[in-house]
Design a protein around this motif. Structure first.
Motif, PDB file in Angstrom:
ATOM      1  N   SER A 105       0.830  -1.202   0.000  1.00 52.07           N
ATOM      2  CA  SER A 105       0.000   0.000   0.000  1.00 52.07           C
ATOM      3  C   SER A 105       0.867   1.255   0.000  1.00 52.07           C
ATOM      4  O   SER A 105       0.603   2.218  -0.735  1.00 52.07           O
ATOM      5  CB  SER A 105      -0.928  -0.004   1.222  1.00 52.07           C
ATOM      6  OG  SER A 105      -1.794  -1.120   1.197  1.00 52.07           O
ATOM      7  N   ALA A 106       1.919   1.221   0.841  1.00 53.82           N
ATOM      8  CA  ALA A 106       2.833   2.373   0.883  1.00 53.82           C
ATOM      9  C   ALA A 106       3.531   2.554  -0.468  1.00 53.82           C
ATOM     10  O   ALA A 106       3.692   3.676  -0.959  1.00 53.82           O
ATOM     11  CB  ALA A 106       3.861   2.187   1.995  1.00 53.82           C
ATOM     12  N   ILE A 107       3.922   1.403  -1.075  1.00 58.41           N
ATOM     13  CA  ILE A 107       4.589   1.481  -2.380  1.00 58.41           C
ATOM     14  C   ILE A 107       3.630   2.013  -3.434  1.00 58.41           C
ATOM     15  O   ILE A 107       3.998   2.845  -4.283  1.00 58.41           O
ATOM     16  CB  ILE A 107       5.129   0.088  -2.775  1.00 58.41           C
ATOM     17  CG1 ILE A 107       6.307  -0.291  -1.867  1.00 58.41           C
ATOM     18  CG2 ILE A 107       5.559   0.062  -4.232  1.00 58.41           C
ATOM     19  CD1 ILE A 107       6.783  -1.714  -2.051  1.00 58.41           C
ATOM     20  N   LYS A 108       2.352   1.521  -3.380  1.00 60.16           N
ATOM     21  CA  LYS A 108       1.361   2.031  -4.324  1.00 60.16           C
ATOM     22  C   LYS A 108       1.170   3.529  -4.154  1.00 60.16           C
ATOM     23  O   LYS A 108       1.096   4.274  -5.134  1.00 60.16           O
ATOM     24  CB  LYS A 108       0.027   1.305  -4.121  1.00 60.16           C
ATOM     25  CG  LYS A 108       0.020  -0.129  -4.621  1.00 60.16           C
ATOM     26  CD  LYS A 108      -1.353  -0.754  -4.432  1.00 60.16           C
ATOM     27  CE  LYS A 108      -1.377  -2.186  -4.972  1.00 60.16           C
ATOM     28  NZ  LYS A 108      -2.710  -2.827  -4.769  1.00 60.16           N
ATOM     29  N   GLU A 109       1.066   3.951  -2.869  1.00 60.08           N
ATOM     30  CA  GLU A 109       0.920   5.391  -2.623  1.00 60.08           C
ATOM     31  C   GLU A 109       2.135   6.160  -3.114  1.00 60.08           C
ATOM     32  O   GLU A 109       2.007   7.226  -3.729  1.00 60.08           O
ATOM     33  CB  GLU A 109       0.700   5.621  -1.137  1.00 60.08           C
ATOM     34  CG  GLU A 109       0.435   7.084  -0.771  1.00 60.08           C
ATOM     35  CD  GLU A 109       0.152   7.259   0.715  1.00 60.08           C
ATOM     36  OE1 GLU A 109      -0.058   8.401   1.144  1.00 60.08           O
ATOM     37  OE2 GLU A 109       0.134   6.236   1.433  1.00 60.08           O
ATOM     38  N   THR A 110       3.320   5.570  -2.852  1.00 60.14           N
ATOM     39  CA  THR A 110       4.551   6.222  -3.325  1.00 60.14           C
ATOM     40  C   THR A 110       4.573   6.284  -4.846  1.00 60.14           C
ATOM     41  O   THR A 110       4.941   7.313  -5.442  1.00 60.14           O
ATOM     42  CB  THR A 110       5.776   5.449  -2.805  1.00 60.14           C
ATOM     43  OG1 THR A 110       5.731   5.406  -1.376  1.00 60.14           O
ATOM     44  CG2 THR A 110       7.063   6.142  -3.250  1.00 60.14           C
ATOM     45  N   LEU A 111       4.165   5.154  -5.482  1.00 61.00           N
ATOM     46  CA  LEU A 111       4.117   5.145  -6.950  1.00 61.00           C
ATOM     47  C   LEU A 111       3.113   6.162  -7.470  1.00 61.00           C
ATOM     48  O   LEU A 111       3.362   6.830  -8.487  1.00 61.00           O
ATOM     49  CB  LEU A 111       3.757   3.738  -7.454  1.00 61.00           C
ATOM     50  CG  LEU A 111       4.841   2.669  -7.280  1.00 61.00           C
ATOM     51  CD1 LEU A 111       4.321   1.313  -7.726  1.00 61.00           C
ATOM     52  CD2 LEU A 111       6.101   3.034  -8.067  1.00 61.00           C
ATOM     53  N   ALA A 112       1.956   6.254  -6.765  1.00 62.57           N
ATOM     54  CA  ALA A 112       0.970   7.258  -7.172  1.00 62.57           C
ATOM     55  C   ALA A 112       1.560   8.657  -7.052  1.00 62.57           C
ATOM     56  O   ALA A 112       1.368   9.508  -7.928  1.00 62.57           O
ATOM     57  CB  ALA A 112      -0.294   7.124  -6.309  1.00 62.57           C
ATOM     58  N   ASN A 113       2.290   8.876  -5.926  1.00 55.88           N
ATOM     59  CA  ASN A 113       2.952  10.178  -5.760  1.00 55.88           C
ATOM     60  C   ASN A 113       3.986  10.391  -6.857  1.00 55.88           C
ATOM     61  O   ASN A 113       4.114  11.496  -7.403  1.00 55.88           O
ATOM     62  CB  ASN A 113       3.601  10.263  -4.386  1.00 55.88           C
ATOM     63  CG  ASN A 113       2.583  10.271  -3.264  1.00 55.88           C
ATOM     64  OD1 ASN A 113       1.447  10.706  -3.455  1.00 55.88           O
ATOM     65  ND2 ASN A 113       2.954   9.787  -2.088  1.00 55.88           N
ATOM     66  N   TYR A 114       4.744   9.313  -7.173  1.00 54.80           N
ATOM     67  CA  TYR A 114       5.717   9.414  -8.250  1.00 54.80           C
ATOM     68  C   TYR A 114       5.036   9.735  -9.571  1.00 54.80           C
ATOM     69  O   TYR A 114       5.516  10.565 -10.352  1.00 54.80           O
ATOM     70  CB  TYR A 114       6.506   8.114  -8.372  1.00 54.80           C
ATOM     71  CG  TYR A 114       7.548   7.909  -7.284  1.00 54.80           C
ATOM     72  CD1 TYR A 114       8.011   8.987  -6.527  1.00 54.80           C
ATOM     73  CD2 TYR A 114       8.052   6.649  -6.998  1.00 54.80           C
ATOM     74  CE1 TYR A 114       8.950   8.809  -5.523  1.00 54.80           C
ATOM     75  CE2 TYR A 114       8.999   6.457  -5.991  1.00 54.80           C
ATOM     76  CZ  TYR A 114       9.436   7.541  -5.251  1.00 54.80           C
ATOM     77  OH  TYR A 114      10.360   7.363  -4.271  1.00 54.80           O
ATOM     78  N   ASP A 115       3.898   9.044  -9.825  1.00 54.24           N
ATOM     79  CA  ASP A 115       3.163   9.308 -11.067  1.00 54.24           C
ATOM     80  C   ASP A 115       2.693  10.749 -11.117  1.00 54.24           C
ATOM     81  O   ASP A 115       2.798  11.413 -12.161  1.00 54.24           O
ATOM     82  CB  ASP A 115       1.961   8.358 -11.185  1.00 54.24           C
ATOM     83  CG  ASP A 115       2.384   6.919 -11.418  1.00 54.24           C
ATOM     84  OD1 ASP A 115       3.526   6.717 -11.887  1.00 54.24           O
ATOM     85  OD2 ASP A 115       1.593   6.008 -11.141  1.00 54.24           O
ATOM     86  N   GLU A 116       2.151  11.234  -9.979  1.00 55.09           N
ATOM     87  CA  GLU A 116       1.689  12.623  -9.942  1.00 55.09           C
ATOM     88  C   GLU A 116       2.861  13.579 -10.122  1.00 55.09           C
ATOM     89  O   GLU A 116       2.780  14.555 -10.890  1.00 55.09           O
ATOM     90  CB  GLU A 116       0.989  12.893  -8.605  1.00 55.09           C
ATOM     91  CG  GLU A 116       0.478  14.320  -8.438  1.00 55.09           C
ATOM     92  CD  GLU A 116      -0.602  14.663  -9.431  1.00 55.09           C
ATOM     93  OE1 GLU A 116      -0.817  15.866  -9.663  1.00 55.09           O
ATOM     94  OE2 GLU A 116      -1.213  13.731  -9.994  1.00 55.09           O
ATOM     95  N   THR A 117       3.973  13.259  -9.418  1.00 56.62           N
ATOM     96  CA  THR A 117       5.164  14.102  -9.577  1.00 56.62           C
ATOM     97  C   THR A 117       5.674  14.060 -11.008  1.00 56.62           C
ATOM     98  O   THR A 117       6.041  15.091 -11.593  1.00 56.62           O
ATOM     99  CB  THR A 117       6.268  13.632  -8.611  1.00 56.62           C
ATOM    100  OG1 THR A 117       5.764  13.681  -7.275  1.00 56.62           O
ATOM    101  CG2 THR A 117       7.491  14.521  -8.728  1.00 56.62           C
ATOM    102  N   ASN A 118       5.667  12.849 -11.605  1.00 53.92           N
ATOM    103  CA  ASN A 118       6.117  12.700 -12.979  1.00 53.92           C
ATOM    104  C   ASN A 118       5.214  13.471 -13.929  1.00 53.92           C
ATOM    105  O   ASN A 118       5.685  14.135 -14.862  1.00 53.92           O
ATOM    106  CB  ASN A 118       6.145  11.212 -13.350  1.00 53.92           C
ATOM    107  CG  ASN A 118       6.748  10.976 -14.722  1.00 53.92           C
ATOM    108  OD1 ASN A 118       7.818  11.505 -15.041  1.00 53.92           O
ATOM    109  ND2 ASN A 118       6.067  10.204 -15.539  1.00 53.92           N
TER     110      ASN A 118
END
Length: 286
Positions: A105-118
């Motif tokens: 879940s944390a990784i998904k959230e981090t990936l979502a944050n990465y996607d948003e940042t990207n």
């Protein structure tokens, strides 16, 4: 012998006979019972031997079952220990799985944050590229504008040089023209005084109303004005315009140069205290 003795003797005989009969019967019965007993004993012995064999088999089976039971108990204990171990492993794996789920879940959230940042970085990059393109275009436009400005400056310098030369020539022509006009004015005045004729009657002019566009001081108290009427309005060289602003009369100007839509005139008379300026009205007749 007395009757009682005979009775007792008879009774004894009877009892003896009864006893003998009973004993015979009992002996026969005893013989039969003995045979039956022996038969039963043999049967019992056979039955006992059979049961002993069965008991031996059962004992062996019990021993085998006890051995099997012991083995089964050991297997049960082993299975129980294995089950306890599996339960422990399951609990450990469950906790680990919960931890992994939390990590996922944390990784998904981090990936979502990465996607948003990207995505934001892509937008910033696109904006930066657009800004660079706009800056490049603006630079080209500025360079073009600079080149155009330089061309315009060169043209303006050339025009300024030509204008300066023209101004010098115009000043020479102005002085010559002023002298000629003064002579003409003197001659016309002399002619008018000699003939008693008005100067305006010598040159018929149509009614033309206009306005002063610009006033240029020529020096020696002379001014040149531009009027927004020209050849297409019927203006000719030598026409005079009366300059006024409403009911306030300011002076008179004579046309020297005529173009299609405008003309230039020299101020030949001004009223004391009045100054001809841009926006004043000009008319050939008042």
């Amino acid at each position: 012998m007395s009757p009682i003795g005979r009775i007792f003797i008879v009774l004894n005989l009877v009892l003896s006979a009864v006893f003998l009969g009973f004993a015979s019967n009992n002996l026969a019965s005893s013989q039969d019972f003995k045979g039956q007993f022996e038969d039963k004993r043999d049967e019992h012995d056979q039955y006992r031997e059979t049961k002993e064999v069965e008991l031996g088999d059962l004992t062996a089976q019990i021993a085998q079952l006890e051995s099997s039971s012991s083995s089964l108990r050991e297997q049960r204990d082993g299975f129980k220990a294995e089950m306890d171990r599996l339960k422990t492993d399951y609990e450990t794996e469950r906790r680990r799985n919960n931890t992994l789920n939390a990590d996922v879940s944390a990784i998904k959230e981090t990936l979502a944050n990465y996607d948003e940042t990207n995505r934001q970085n892509v937008q910033r990059l696109e904006q930066a590229n657009s800004a660079v393109a706009e800056a490049t275009s603006a630079k080209r436009d500025a360079e073009d504008a600079k080149e155009t400005a330089l061309d315009a400056q060169r043209t303006a310098d050339e025009q300024l040089t030509a204008a300066s030369k023209s101004i010098v020539d115009l000043e020479i022509d102005r002085e010559t023209l002023r002298k000629a006009n003064a002579n003409l004015d003197a001659q016309l005045q002399t002619l008018a005084e000699a003939t008693g004729t008005k100067l305006a009657d010598l040159m018929p002019m149509p009614l033309i109303d206009g306005a002063v566009l610009q006033v240029v001081a020529l020096g020696n108290d002379m001014s040149l004005i531009a009027i927004n009427k020209g050849e297409e309005h019927g203006v000719k060289r030598g026409f005079t315009f009366e300059i006024h602003r409403g009911s306030q009369y300011k002076g008179q100007a004579r046309v020297e140069n005529v173009q299609a839509g405008m003309c230039s005139a020299i101020v030949i008379r001004t009223v004391d205290g009045q100054t001809i300026g841009q926006g004043d009205l000009a008319s050939t007749r008042l």
